[in-house]
Write an enzyme that holds these catalytic residues in place. Structure first.
Site: not given
Ligand code: F6P
Length: 342
Positions: A127, A162, A169
């Site tokens: 992130d 489309r 994420m």
């Molecule tokens: O912490 C990083 C991250 O990639 C976030 O962007 C995302 O919300 C989360 O992990 C999801 O992780 P998991 O599905 O492993 O809980």
């Protein structure tokens, strides 16, 4: 000196490169012995260990994931969590810890350092939302995966006239969406920092169709509509650090766009694909340099610090600087992408 190593939180490409660099430098130049703690803070909490030396690190540089395993365990949720950790470190003869993780894992490291545990941190997250460092490793790989997906979606979107909505994420920060959206030529990029106006998004969609191209809308999983939060589907489930599971904004957005513009729209959720597989050369380079610096920090007794990229230099900053406040996209950075919307 005996050094424990752990990786916590969501995994990301480059974790193994850090472990390898820490071990190589630690063994060869500082004469350290290592002990691997499994599955994040669960390892030192429950005494879950594995041997860690040069042998275990052979061939892992290009491998995604983490040979140590990971979890989102928070020892501060347990009444005697800190005591259990310090007892296990003493039992294992571990003098210092290297914790590789994001805001949560390093948040725990920050608190433990304040309590006198000898710990240094290495920032990781796809992130890229940790303060104190210009970039975290894993981010470049995720952006490349998302950009590749956008490139592919352009051609199929155009063939079918489309709208394609790509959900990436980014819970609190829109770095992946912003960088991949710019690199992939998105018609709009929607991020958590800037609540979006669905009417404006639909105008961008229509404008793109007018120019005979098909729109690609890139949306962070944590993006929210200006009029209220009902487009982000939250499962309600919370992890040890109190984070809810996000997801679903892509689908909601696609059906809303279809409904409002009459154009066919589909959503693609990239999800954990962004976290898997081999790290890019940049992430291997960054992760390796973080690892080398972390081994030196331990050798010099510079505990309570986090490795940070500043320009092209790897520096050490107080752990609290990395975990105090999330690094988010500024309005000025977002405005750069807006030039290309529509
Ligand atoms: O912490 C990083 C991250 O990639 C976030 O962007 C995302 O919300 C989360 O992990 C999801 O992780 P998991 O599905 O492993 O809980």
């Amino acid at each position: 000196m005996r050094v424990g190593v752990l990786t916590g939180g969501g995994d990301c490409p480059g974790l193994n490169a850090v472990i390898r660099a820490v071990v190589r430098k630690g063994v060869r130049q500082h004469g350290f012995e290592f002990l691997g703690y499994r599955d994040g803070w669960k390892g030192p909490l429950e005494g879950l260990t594995m041997p860690l030396g040069i042998e275990q690190c052979r061939g892992i540089l290009p491998r995604g994931g983490t040979i140590l395993g990971s979890s989102r365990t928070n020892p501060f949720k347990l009444e005697d969590g800190v005591q259990q950790i310090t007892d296990n470190l003493a039992r294992d003869g571990v003098d210092a810890l290297i914790a590789i993780g994001g805001e949560d894992t390093l948040g725990v490291a920050t608190k433990l350092a304040d309590l006198g545990v000898k710990v240094v941190g290495v920032p990781k997250t796809i992130d890229n939302d940790l303060s104190g460092t210009d970039f975290t490793f894993g981010f470049d790989t995720a952006v490349n995966i998302a950009t590749d997906a956008i490139d592919r979606l352009h051609t199929t979107a155009e063939s079918h006239h489309r709208v394609l909505v790509v959900e990436v994420m980014g819970r609190h920060a829109g770095w992946i969406a912003l960088h991949a959206g710019i690199a992939g030529g998105a018609s709009a990029v929607l991020i958590p920092e800037q609540p979006f106006d669905i009417e404006a998004v639909c105008r961008h969609v229509e404008a793109r169709f007018e120019s005979e191209y098909a729109p690609i809308i890139v949306v962070s999983e944590g993006a929210v509509p200006r009029e209220g939060g009902d487009m982000t589907l939250v499962s309600g489930e919370k992890d040890d650090f109190g984070h809810v599971r996000l997801g679903g904004i892509g689908d909601r957005l696609a059906s809303e766009i279809e409904h409002r513009t009459g154009k066919e729209a589909r959503a693609v959720v990239l999800g954990h694909v962004q976290r898997g597989g081999t790290p890019t050369a940049f992430d291997r380079w960054l992760a390796t340099r973080f690892g080398l610096q972390a081994a030196d920090a331990v050798a010099e007794g510079d505990f309570g610090t986090m490795m940070a990229l500043r320009g092209t230099r790897i520096e050490r900053v107080p752990l609290a600087e990395g975990t105090g406040e999330l690094k988010v996209v500024s309005p000025e950075e977002y405005a750069e992408a807006e030039v290309f919307f529509g």
